[in-house]
Design a protein around this motif. Structure first.
Motif, PDB file in Angstrom:
ATOM      1  N   LEU A  80      -3.031 -23.661  48.683  1.00 40.53           N
ATOM      2  CA  LEU A  80      -3.486 -24.513  47.581  1.00 40.53           C
ATOM      3  C   LEU A  80      -2.298 -25.101  46.830  1.00 40.53           C
ATOM      4  CD1 LEU A  80      -6.473 -22.463  46.100  1.00 40.53           C
ATOM      5  CD2 LEU A  80      -6.608 -24.752  47.092  1.00 40.53           C
ATOM      6  N   HIS A  81      -1.347 -24.271  46.472  1.00 45.75           N
ATOM      7  CA  HIS A  81      -0.160 -24.769  45.763  1.00 45.75           C
ATOM      8  C   HIS A  81       0.539 -25.853  46.575  1.00 45.75           C
ATOM      9  CE1 HIS A  81       0.448 -22.584  42.011  1.00 45.75           C
ATOM     10  NE2 HIS A  81       0.055 -21.457  42.597  1.00 45.75           N
ATOM     11  N   LYS A  82       0.716 -25.604  47.866  1.00 48.00           N
ATOM     12  CA  LYS A  82       1.425 -26.559  48.717  1.00 48.00           C
ATOM     13  C   LYS A  82       0.730 -27.917  48.738  1.00 48.00           C
ATOM     14  CE  LYS A  82       0.931 -26.300  53.196  1.00 48.00           C
ATOM     15  NZ  LYS A  82       1.037 -25.872  54.617  1.00 48.00           N
ATOM     16  N   HIS A  83      -0.574 -27.916  48.945  1.00 47.63           N
ATOM     17  CA  HIS A  83      -1.284 -29.184  49.093  1.00 47.63           C
ATOM     18  C   HIS A  83      -1.519 -29.885  47.755  1.00 47.63           C
ATOM     19  CE1 HIS A  83      -1.748 -28.423  53.299  1.00 47.63           C
ATOM     20  NE2 HIS A  83      -2.517 -27.380  53.128  1.00 47.63           N
ATOM     21  N   ALA A 391      -7.518 -32.722  43.145  1.00 49.82           N
ATOM     22  CA  ALA A 391      -6.581 -32.253  44.158  1.00 49.82           C
ATOM     23  C   ALA A 391      -6.867 -30.805  44.522  1.00 49.82           C
ATOM     24  CB  ALA A 391      -5.148 -32.411  43.662  1.00 49.82           C
ATOM     25  N   THR A 392      -7.412 -30.027  43.566  1.00 51.56           N
ATOM     26  CA  THR A 392      -7.714 -28.622  43.859  1.00 51.56           C
ATOM     27  C   THR A 392      -8.767 -28.501  44.952  1.00 51.56           C
ATOM     28  OG1 THR A 392      -9.316 -28.605  42.027  1.00 51.56           O
ATOM     29  CG2 THR A 392      -7.092 -27.770  41.563  1.00 51.56           C
ATOM     30  N   GLY A 393      -9.885 -29.198  44.803  1.00 50.86           N
ATOM     31  CA  GLY A 393     -10.945 -29.096  45.801  1.00 50.86           C
ATOM     32  C   GLY A 393     -10.531 -29.680  47.139  1.00 50.86           C
ATOM     33  N   THR A 394      -9.781 -30.798  47.115  1.00 51.29           N
ATOM     34  CA  THR A 394      -9.316 -31.416  48.357  1.00 51.29           C
ATOM     35  C   THR A 394      -8.356 -30.486  49.084  1.00 51.29           C
ATOM     36  OG1 THR A 394      -9.477 -33.547  47.234  1.00 51.29           O
ATOM     37  CG2 THR A 394      -8.303 -33.492  49.329  1.00 51.29           C
ATOM     38  N   ALA A 395      -7.424 -29.899  48.344  1.00 52.85           N
ATOM     39  CA  ALA A 395      -6.528 -28.915  48.934  1.00 52.85           C
ATOM     40  C   ALA A 395      -7.309 -27.718  49.458  1.00 52.85           C
ATOM     41  CB  ALA A 395      -5.495 -28.466  47.901  1.00 52.85           C
ATOM     42  N   GLY A 396      -8.411 -27.399  48.778  1.00 55.56           N
ATOM     43  CA  GLY A 396      -9.244 -26.282  49.215  1.00 55.56           C
ATOM     44  C   GLY A 396      -9.834 -26.492  50.597  1.00 55.56           C
ATOM     45  N   LEU A 397     -10.211 -27.736  50.922  1.00 55.36           N
ATOM     46  CA  LEU A 397     -10.716 -28.005  52.265  1.00 55.36           C
ATOM     47  C   LEU A 397      -9.657 -27.678  53.307  1.00 55.36           C
ATOM     48  CD1 LEU A 397     -12.626 -31.419  51.895  1.00 55.36           C
ATOM     49  CD2 LEU A 397     -13.533 -29.099  51.703  1.00 55.36           C
ATOM     50  N   PRO A 551       3.271 -25.680  38.800  1.00 54.02           N
ATOM     51  CA  PRO A 551       3.562 -24.624  39.780  1.00 54.02           C
ATOM     52  C   PRO A 551       3.334 -23.218  39.247  1.00 54.02           C
ATOM     53  CG  PRO A 551       5.589 -25.666  39.008  1.00 54.02           C
ATOM     54  CD  PRO A 551       4.468 -26.498  38.493  1.00 54.02           C
ATOM     55  N   GLN A 552       3.150 -23.083  37.919  1.00 53.17           N
ATOM     56  CA  GLN A 552       2.894 -21.775  37.333  1.00 53.17           C
ATOM     57  C   GLN A 552       1.402 -21.413  37.330  1.00 53.17           C
ATOM     58  OE1 GLN A 552       5.483 -19.762  36.520  1.00 53.17           O
ATOM     59  NE2 GLN A 552       6.653 -21.486  37.390  1.00 53.17           N
ATOM     60  N   TRP A 553       0.555 -22.307  37.785  1.00 52.11           N
ATOM     61  CA  TRP A 553      -0.872 -21.990  37.840  1.00 52.11           C
ATOM     62  C   TRP A 553      -1.117 -20.719  38.649  1.00 52.11           C
ATOM     63  CZ3 TRP A 553      -2.927 -27.495  39.367  1.00 52.11           C
ATOM     64  CH2 TRP A 553      -3.126 -28.250  38.202  1.00 52.11           C
TER      65      TRP A 553
END
Length: 599
Positions: A80-83, A391-397, A551-553
């Motif tokens: 997730l962080h990467k995407h 971006a979170t949900g898209t990265a999640g896919l 990035p601290q999320w």
């Protein structure tokens, strides 16, 4: 239901991190011809069953994970962080459809799906396998004059962005109102099943409707009126513009209220300035009103005062069945000039074909788009990065696809990943997919939508948006219990989040869809802290340039969300079950109508 042993995923007993106030994020909802019966609220239907287990979970001080589970969560969070870092970067320019940001985004997604061994999920115009489903759209950059309101001894020019926003759905170079009489139509609702008609006896031809946001149930908190506090589709602004058009109005203006709308004025001004996107229409949307608009509450008070009326008193009157619309003895004039550009945007579709029933599928959805670059935005940062949204949900896919790629063999039914376009412009990509599915909707087992995932770390609760709708919730509750979690209805049903994300496009076609959100019961910090953080996001970052990647999320909660979605998806993909909506739900009839095709 149990998976075969070699398919069974590890349970992950950790709750979601969350920003509950985020909910869905669509600026416009998918268009519907006529709302169906009201959706049941959680208090009126099935509640989470295991209250004792819920209570025990609610007092747990920390989650427990096996070493294997910890490794999986860590890998999902790392992905997730990467995407997210890529998708929400300034280089991607806020991921607006039909821009350089789209080109970068869809190619990135296709490349990543390809690396993971998935197959292109659709076909191009020549019938060749393709990652991209072409979605014909029209982009309009609209310039507006002030909205001039005139009456006896009154002449007021409402200024764009600060006092009003105006726009049009008509895909033409110009549109206007010229001395259009204003009529206050209360909530602007025609709902025969509720014995409600705010337009009764009116001829709206050549006139402009002035409309309250939300619905009378929210305004009165009367559970017997519409859905009480929980917003119905009648309360959504998209319905109000559609109904005004059906009534023959020339224009429609909604009065903004932060509580009733579910967001502050800055969300309205930020969302409706800049380029506007809609699906290409053969009639160029000539059946829509010429001008759609919002005005601030303060501007509305001044207008009603000029008409010899008290806005608060008129709002009270509008709550009552039998409300009579009122001519305001004021007129509106505004000119809109549009630069119209027709193009194709793209849904990105990836597929893992089923090993036994490849023509049946479980679908995962998330929208890749956000608001792009808006030079009208206040401050020096004009890029709407959309890190949380979405971006979170898209990265999640992509993170889920990474886990799927490790399976020793494909599940019996297909898994389809659809990153849809133009959600922020009205669920347009998912609406187009629902009309042109890669797997027929009657053979689509169910779907799970991911939108604005949690970034605050582990939570105990799983919030189901629109709780009380489908049999999928029982499966979710069982899976959540294995993970040491409990289900909870959403905190703010009055905000209408169920109608504000892409699951709605498929739900109204009958496909059982789940949209569950990160919770607000933080293991580490407690509920008040998480709720406060969620409200801070809504106030300071939602649909604003401030929605940027950090990035601290702590993305462990989002990772657990994805793991739960994978558990449900694989369980359904390895079963012969066909979940349905609960009896009495507005979408059940559409699902039942296709039952013969599933035998």
């Amino acid at each position: 239901m149990q998976l075969p042993q070699h398919w069974r995923r590890l349970a992950l007993p950790l709750a979601l991190a969350g920003l509950a106030a985020i909910g869905g994020c669509a600026k416009k909802e998918a268009e519907t011809e006529t709302p169906q019966a009201n959706m049941p609220t959680a208090s009126e239907t099935q509640q989470p069953a295991n209250a004792a287990a819920n209570a025990e979970t609610a007092t747990a001080s920390q989650p427990s994970l096996s070493p294997e589970e910890k490794a999986e969560v860590a890998e999902l969070a790392k992905d997730l962080h990467k995407h997210i870092a890529v998708l929400a970067s300034d280089k991607f320019e806020g991921r607006a459809p039909a821009t350089k940001g789209e080109e970068l985004t869809v190619n990135y997604l296709a490349d990543e799906f390809k690396k993971l061994g998935l197959e292109p999920g659709t076909k191009d115009a020549e019938g060749n396998p393709s990652w991209f489903q072409q979605v014909p759209v029209v982009e309009m950059n609209i310039e507006s004059t002030p909205l001039v309101i005139k009456g006896k001894d009154f002449d007021k020019s409402l200024q764009p962005l600060t006092e009003m926003v105006t726009f049009t759905q008509r895909q033409v170079p110009s549109s206007k109102l010229q001395d259009s009489p204003l009529v206050f139509v209360g909530y602007g609702i025609v709902a025969p099943e509720n014995d409600w008609n705010d337009y009764a006896g009116l001829d709206m031809k050549g006139k402009t409707a002035v409309i309250l946001v939300n619905d009378p149930g929210y305004a009165t908190q009367d559970k017997s009126l519409f859905n009480g506090n929980a917003m119905t589709y009648y309360g959504r602004w998209s319905y109000k513009f559609e109904e005004a058009a059906r009534q023959g109005a020339e224009g429609a203006i909604i009065i903004h209220e932060t509580g009733a709308a579910g967001y502050p004025w800055e969300v309205v001004s930020g969302s409706w300035s800049g380029a506007q996107i809609s699906l290409a229409a053969d009639n160029k949307n000539a059946d829509r009103v010429a001008v759609e608009a919002w005005m601030t509450g303060d501007a509305a008070k001044e207008l009603f005062s000029a008409a010899g009326l008290d806005l608060a008193q008129e709002m009270d009157a509008a709550k009552q069945r039998g409300f009579k619309p009122k001519a305001l003895d004021l007129s509106a004039s505004v000119d809109l000039k549009s630069k119209v550009r027709t193009s194709n945007s793209r849904n990105v579709v990836a597929k893992l074909p089923g090993s036994k029933y490849p023509d049946e599928a479980v679908i995962y959805t998330a929208h890749w788009d956000h608001l792009g670059v808006n030079n009208h935005a206040e401050g020096g940062d004009h890029i709407f990065n959309g890190a949380v949204d979405n971006a979170t949900g898209t990265a999640g896919l992509l993170a889920m696809a990474q886990q799927i790629s490790k399976l020793p063999q494909a599940p019996e039914r297909s898994l389809v990943f659809v990153a849809v376009t133009a959600e922020e412009s009205g669920l347009l990509g998912s609406k187009y997919y629902a009309e042109n599915p890669v797997v027929p909707l009657e053979k689509t087992v169910a779907g799970i939508n991911f939108d604005a995932m949690g970034v605050l770390g582990p939570m105990r609760d799983v919030i189901v948006v629109g709780y009380g709708n489908s049999e999928l919730e029982k499966l979710l509750e069982t899976a959540a219990a294995k993970q040491g979690r409990y289900l909870a209805p959403e905190d703010h049903p009055e905000r209408g989040y169920f109608y504000r994300s892409d699951h709605f496009s498929l739900a109204k076609k009958g496909v059982p869809m789940l949209y569950f959100d990160s919770g607000t019961d933080s293991f580490e910090h407690g509920r008040d802290w998480a709720q406060k953080k969620g409200e801070e996001y809504t106030s300071h970052a939602y649909h604003k340039p401030g929605d940027e990647y950090d990035p601290q999320w702590n993305l462990e909660g989002a990772a657990l969300d994805l793991a739960l979605g994978l558990d449900l998806g694989l369980e359904l993909a390895n079963s012969r079950d066909w979940p349905n909506w609960y009896q009495g739900n507005e979408f059940r009839a559409a699902r039942d109508a296709s039952a013969e095709n599933r035998k």
